[in-house]
Write a protein that holds these residues in place. Sequence first.
Motif, short mmCIF file in Angstrom:
data_model
loop_
_atom_site.label_atom_id
_atom_site.label_comp_id
_atom_site.label_asym_id
_atom_site.label_seq_id
_atom_site.Cartn_x
_atom_site.Cartn_y
_atom_site.Cartn_z
N GLU A 122 13.38 11.56 13.63
CA GLU A 122 13.72 12.50 12.56
C GLU A 122 14.29 11.75 11.37
O GLU A 122 14.98 10.73 11.52
CB GLU A 122 14.71 13.55 13.06
CG GLU A 122 14.09 14.48 14.12
CD GLU A 122 15.02 15.61 14.52
OE1 GLU A 122 16.23 15.33 14.71
OE2 GLU A 122 14.54 16.75 14.67
N ASP A 123 13.99 12.29 10.15
CA ASP A 123 14.39 11.62 8.90
C ASP A 123 13.95 10.17 8.91
O ASP A 123 14.68 9.27 8.48
CB ASP A 123 15.91 11.72 8.70
CG ASP A 123 16.40 13.15 8.66
OD1 ASP A 123 15.71 13.99 8.06
OD2 ASP A 123 17.47 13.43 9.25
N PHE A 124 12.74 9.95 9.40
CA PHE A 124 12.27 8.60 9.68
C PHE A 124 11.52 8.01 8.50
O PHE A 124 10.68 8.67 7.87
CB PHE A 124 11.35 8.62 10.90
CG PHE A 124 10.76 7.28 11.27
CD1 PHE A 124 11.53 6.31 11.89
CD2 PHE A 124 9.43 6.98 10.99
CE1 PHE A 124 11.00 5.07 12.24
CE2 PHE A 124 8.89 5.76 11.32
CZ PHE A 124 9.68 4.80 11.95
N ARG A 125 11.82 6.75 8.21
CA ARG A 125 11.07 5.95 7.23
C ARG A 125 11.16 4.49 7.64
O ARG A 125 12.25 3.98 7.84
CB ARG A 125 11.61 6.13 5.82
CG ARG A 125 10.91 5.26 4.76
CD ARG A 125 11.47 5.48 3.37
NE ARG A 125 11.12 6.78 2.87
CZ ARG A 125 10.00 7.05 2.19
NH1 ARG A 125 9.12 6.08 1.95
NH2 ARG A 125 9.76 8.26 1.75
N SER A 126 10.01 3.85 7.78
CA SER A 126 9.97 2.46 8.21
C SER A 126 9.27 1.61 7.17
O SER A 126 8.38 2.08 6.45
CB SER A 126 9.22 2.34 9.55
OG SER A 126 8.99 0.98 9.89
N LYS A 127 9.68 0.34 7.08
CA LYS A 127 8.87 -0.63 6.35
C LYS A 127 7.49 -0.65 7.00
O LYS A 127 7.36 -0.55 8.22
CB LYS A 127 9.48 -2.02 6.42
CG LYS A 127 10.86 -2.14 5.81
CD LYS A 127 10.84 -2.13 4.31
CE LYS A 127 12.21 -2.47 3.75
NZ LYS A 127 12.22 -2.46 2.28
N LYS A 183 2.66 6.71 14.37
CA LYS A 183 1.82 7.72 13.73
C LYS A 183 1.88 7.64 12.21
O LYS A 183 0.90 7.96 11.52
CB LYS A 183 2.23 9.11 14.21
CG LYS A 183 2.00 9.32 15.70
CD LYS A 183 2.47 10.70 16.16
CE LYS A 183 2.23 10.89 17.65
NZ LYS A 183 2.70 12.22 18.12
N GLY A 184 3.00 7.25 11.69
CA GLY A 184 3.16 7.10 10.24
C GLY A 184 4.49 6.42 9.97
O GLY A 184 5.42 6.54 10.76
N HIS A 215 11.76 -6.09 7.25
CA HIS A 215 11.62 -5.50 8.57
C HIS A 215 12.78 -4.54 8.78
O HIS A 215 13.92 -4.98 8.93
CB HIS A 215 11.63 -6.56 9.68
CG HIS A 215 10.55 -7.59 9.54
ND1 HIS A 215 10.76 -8.83 8.99
CD2 HIS A 215 9.23 -7.54 9.87
CE1 HIS A 215 9.63 -9.51 8.99
NE2 HIS A 215 8.68 -8.76 9.51
N GLY A 216 12.49 -3.25 8.81
CA GLY A 216 13.57 -2.30 9.00
C GLY A 216 13.08 -0.86 8.95
O GLY A 216 11.95 -0.58 8.56
N ALA A 217 13.94 0.05 9.38
CA ALA A 217 13.62 1.48 9.34
C ALA A 217 14.93 2.25 9.27
O ALA A 217 16.02 1.70 9.50
CB ALA A 217 12.81 1.89 10.58
N GLY A 219 0.82 -1.21 0.00
CA GLY A 219 0.00 0.00 0.00
C GLY A 219 0.85 1.25 0.00
O GLY A 219 2.08 1.22 0.03
N ALA A 220 0.18 2.40 -0.03
CA ALA A 220 0.88 3.69 -0.01
C ALA A 220 1.47 3.94 1.38
O ALA A 220 0.96 3.47 2.39
CB ALA A 220 -0.09 4.81 -0.37
N ASP A 221 2.59 4.69 1.41
CA ASP A 221 3.19 5.07 2.69
C ASP A 221 2.21 5.91 3.50
O ASP A 221 1.44 6.70 2.96
CB ASP A 221 4.46 5.88 2.47
CG ASP A 221 5.61 5.03 1.95
OD1 ASP A 221 5.61 3.82 2.22
OD2 ASP A 221 6.49 5.58 1.27
N THR A 222 2.25 5.73 4.83
CA THR A 222 1.49 6.58 5.74
C THR A 222 2.41 7.70 6.20
O THR A 222 3.37 7.45 6.94
CB THR A 222 0.99 5.78 6.96
OG1 THR A 222 0.21 4.67 6.49
CG2 THR A 222 0.14 6.64 7.86
#
Length: 211
Positions: free
Chosen positions: A135-140, A172-173, A114-116, A79-82
Amino acid sequence: MIRRLVIIAVAVAVVIVALAVTQPWLYFVNREVNEAFPGLNDAQRQAVADMPEEEKQALIDMANSTRKMVEDTAIAQSGADTVVPIAEQAMPPNMPAEPTVLLTGSFIDIDPIHGAEGSATIYEVPDGDRVLRFEDFRSKNGPDLHVYLSTEAPTSTFAGLGANEIHLGALKGNVGNQNYDVPAEVDLSQYRSVVIYCVPFRVVFSTAAFS
């Protein structure tokens, strides 16, 4: 003569039956299977098909243990990123320009699905309030991800949270800077990391170990 022919016929029949049962020729033939992931619609199946090979293989490996986890994880990641709304990405309004850094760490990849990435920092403001900020956060992405403080620094999917984990809320996202209040009664000296955790399947998605 007749007896000899009967013996030969029986022997041939035994060989034929043995070949039919064991099918030894299959050891020399490649059989390719390419089944779609169950429980997905056409668009989601295509999204999984377009995943990098290592991510697809990781999903297949997961299927050997938990089919439901595979389905839900595949749906979440296709799906699309939250994305956290821009208005919620700033520091809390009562946070001074230069808050005190108490603990900080960087998120890691555990395996291909599994990672961020990004940083996790706990700040203290003059009035004593504390906030965990990504900060600068992106997770699977994954099903029902939550944020915890852990007494351990898990580096494998099924490592668990350790004892006396502190729940800071639902993630939260999976993309964007974000803040989580840290309760005043938490003794931070007892906690080694922040963990992104899939609650329904008890799976660690990423860890940021405090330095």
